[in-house]
Enzyme design. Structure first.
Site, PDB file in Angstrom:
ATOM      1  N   ARG A   1      38.120  39.666  47.202  1.00  0.00           N
ATOM      2  CA  ARG A   1      37.667  39.110  45.917  1.00  0.00           C
ATOM      3  C   ARG A   1      37.388  40.246  44.940  1.00  0.00           C
ATOM      4  O   ARG A   1      36.675  41.186  45.286  1.00  0.00           O
ATOM      5  CB  ARG A   1      36.364  38.317  46.098  1.00  0.00           C
ATOM      6  CG  ARG A   1      36.529  37.059  46.894  1.00  0.00           C
ATOM      7  CD  ARG A   1      35.378  36.100  46.678  1.00  0.00           C
ATOM      8  NE  ARG A   1      34.058  36.695  46.879  1.00  0.00           N
ATOM      9  CZ  ARG A   1      32.928  36.034  46.683  1.00  0.00           C
ATOM     10  NH1 ARG A   1      32.958  34.786  46.271  1.00  0.00           N
ATOM     11  NH2 ARG A   1      31.768  36.593  46.894  1.00  0.00           N
TER      12      ARG A   1
ATOM     13  N   ASP B   1      31.647  42.586  56.302  1.00  0.00           N
ATOM     14  CA  ASP B   1      30.805  43.761  56.588  1.00  0.00           C
ATOM     15  C   ASP B   1      29.993  43.560  57.861  1.00  0.00           C
ATOM     16  O   ASP B   1      29.800  44.489  58.639  1.00  0.00           O
ATOM     17  CB  ASP B   1      29.853  44.030  55.413  1.00  0.00           C
ATOM     18  CG  ASP B   1      30.569  44.729  54.270  1.00  0.00           C
ATOM     19  OD1 ASP B   1      31.594  45.391  54.522  1.00  0.00           O
ATOM     20  OD2 ASP B   1      30.109  44.604  53.122  1.00  0.00           O
TER      21      ASP B   1
ATOM     22  N   THR C   1      35.418  39.297  38.667  1.00  0.00           N
ATOM     23  CA  THR C   1      35.949  37.966  38.324  1.00  0.00           C
ATOM     24  C   THR C   1      35.812  36.972  39.479  1.00  0.00           C
ATOM     25  O   THR C   1      35.940  35.759  39.284  1.00  0.00           O
ATOM     26  CB  THR C   1      37.447  38.058  37.968  1.00  0.00           C
ATOM     27  OG1 THR C   1      38.138  38.495  39.147  1.00  0.00           O
ATOM     28  CG2 THR C   1      37.692  39.046  36.849  1.00  0.00           C
TER      29      THR C   1
ATOM     30  N   ASP D   1      27.619  39.363  53.560  1.00  0.00           N
ATOM     31  CA  ASP D   1      29.062  39.603  53.533  1.00  0.00           C
ATOM     32  C   ASP D   1      29.599  39.525  54.959  1.00  0.00           C
ATOM     33  O   ASP D   1      29.324  40.398  55.792  1.00  0.00           O
ATOM     34  CB  ASP D   1      29.336  40.983  52.918  1.00  0.00           C
ATOM     35  CG  ASP D   1      30.824  41.221  52.731  1.00  0.00           C
ATOM     36  OD1 ASP D   1      31.585  41.081  53.721  1.00  0.00           O
ATOM     37  OD2 ASP D   1      31.243  41.531  51.611  1.00  0.00           O
TER      38      ASP D   1
HETATM   39  C1  PRP Z   1      35.038  36.920  51.731  1.00  0.00           C
HETATM   40  C2  PRP Z   1      35.271  35.831  52.745  1.00  0.00           C
HETATM   41  C3  PRP Z   1      36.326  34.992  52.076  1.00  0.00           C
HETATM   42  C4  PRP Z   1      35.931  35.077  50.625  1.00  0.00           C
HETATM   43  C5  PRP Z   1      35.244  33.799  50.266  1.00  0.00           C
HETATM   44  O1  PRP Z   1      36.029  37.867  51.775  1.00  0.00           O
HETATM   45  O2  PRP Z   1      35.663  36.311  53.998  1.00  0.00           O
HETATM   46  O3  PRP Z   1      37.645  35.442  52.286  1.00  0.00           O
HETATM   47  O4  PRP Z   1      35.043  36.196  50.494  1.00  0.00           O
HETATM   48  O5  PRP Z   1      34.975  33.766  48.914  1.00  0.00           O
HETATM   49  P1  PRP Z   1      35.668  32.732  47.920  1.00  0.00           P
HETATM   50  O6  PRP Z   1      35.556  31.386  48.547  1.00  0.00           O
HETATM   51  O7  PRP Z   1      34.824  32.877  46.686  1.00  0.00           O
HETATM   52  O8  PRP Z   1      37.080  33.164  47.684  1.00  0.00           O
HETATM   53  P2  PRP Z   1      35.945  39.252  50.960  1.00  0.00           P
HETATM   54  O9  PRP Z   1      36.599  39.124  49.635  1.00  0.00           O
HETATM   55  O10 PRP Z   1      34.525  39.729  50.944  1.00  0.00           O
HETATM   56  O11 PRP Z   1      36.872  40.208  51.803  1.00  0.00           O
HETATM   57  P3  PRP Z   1      36.678  40.803  53.287  1.00  0.00           P
HETATM   58  O12 PRP Z   1      36.867  39.653  54.255  1.00  0.00           O
HETATM   59  O13 PRP Z   1      37.758  41.807  53.371  1.00  0.00           O
HETATM   60  O14 PRP Z   1      35.292  41.390  53.394  1.00  0.00           O
HETATM   61  N1  URA Z   2      32.010  36.117  51.078  1.00  0.00           N
HETATM   62  C1  URA Z   2      31.086  36.484  51.995  1.00  0.00           C
HETATM   63  O1  URA Z   2      31.391  37.236  52.923  1.00  0.00           O
HETATM   64  N2  URA Z   2      29.847  35.988  51.868  1.00  0.00           N
HETATM   65  C2  URA Z   2      29.483  35.176  50.871  1.00  0.00           C
HETATM   66  O2  URA Z   2      28.315  34.754  50.815  1.00  0.00           O
HETATM   67  C3  URA Z   2      30.461  34.807  49.925  1.00  0.00           C
HETATM   68  C4  URA Z   2      31.721  35.283  50.053  1.00  0.00           C
END
Ligand code: PRP
Ligand code: URA
Length: 208
Positions: A103, A202, A107, A199
């Site tokens: 993400r 993480d 935005t 997160d």
């Molecule tokens: C997190 C999560 C989803 C997304 C959800 O990923 O694992 O993929 O955010 O958010 P949304 O419903 O608003 O799209 P992130 O972008 O943090 O990436 P990562 O899994 O690489 O940490």
């Molecule tokens: N992605 C995450 O990992 N945690 C949240 O709370 C939202 C998006």
């Protein structure tokens, strides 16, 4: 209603453990995997079975089995891979497709950086995996890519689904069944689920 929430005290207990910021990477990962297995059982409740002839230690009989190579698991990188083992434990012969999305922090829109599906993905049922459904952007983009590839049946499995994400997913893809361990009400101004678990990527990979 195409939303199934696991209503179960033990699941509630496990989700509380992973919400706790004191829970470390090892336990966090193990619980994500355990809950994912249970989500998989729920998602397969009405799966089509085929009849085969088998022999028990006592007699011949007709039995029903799942056609495992009907399925493709699609974890959304990174955090979705944390759910994969939990599903492969019970459906070991499924094929796996990966989509990489992160993400944009300002935005909150997803940015795609990787996409590799099994060659015959259009003949399979896709089970999309991501622990967090927040705004719903990542889930909706993934499902759009799969539909562009000709996939006709898609399910979405997550640990925590936030109401805004559920609403968006139901609006954009009403044909997709959603399975969640728990539903949370809100997102904060940074797009994080409240109370959520932080997160997910993480916490699974210990990167913060
Ligand atoms: C997190 C999560 C989803 C997304 C959800 O990923 O694992 O993929 O955010 O958010 P949304 O419903 O608003 O799209 P992130 O972008 O943090 O990436 P990562 O899994 O690489 O940490
Ligand atoms: N992605 C995450 O990992 N945690 C949240 O709370 C939202 C998006």
């Amino acid at each position: 209603m195409n939303l199934t929430v696991l209503n179960n005290s033990l699941i509630e207990h496990k989700v509380s453990l992973i919400r706790n910021k004191e829970t470390g990477t090892k336990e966090f990962r193990e619980i994500i995997s355990e809950i994912s297995t249970l989500l998989c059982y729920e998602a397969m409740k009405d799966a089509k079975l085929e009849e085969v002839e088998i022999e028990t230690p006592i007699c011949k009989t007709t039995a029903k089995i799942l056609k495992e190579d009907n399925y493709a698991f699609v974890p959304i990188l990174r955090a979705g891979t944390g759910m994969l083992d939990g599903l492969l434990n019970v459906i070991p012969n499924a094929k796996i497709g990966h989509i990489g999305l992160y993400r944009n922090e300002e935005t909150l829109t997803p940015v795609k950086y990787y996409y590799k599906m099994p060659k015959d993905i259009n003949e399979r049922e896709a089970i999309v995996l991501d622990p967090m459904l927040a705004t719903g952007g990542s889930a909706c983009d993934t499902i759009k890519c799969l539909k562009n590839d000709g996939v006709k049946k898609i399910k979405f499995l997550c640990i925590i689904a936030a109401k805004p994400g559920i609403e968006r997913l139901q609006k954009e893809h009403p044909d997709v069944d959603i399975f969640a361990a728990k539903v949370d009400e809100y997102l904060n101004e940074n797009g994080y689920i409240i109370p959520g678990l932080g997160d997910a990527g993480d916490r699974i990979f210990g990167t913060k």
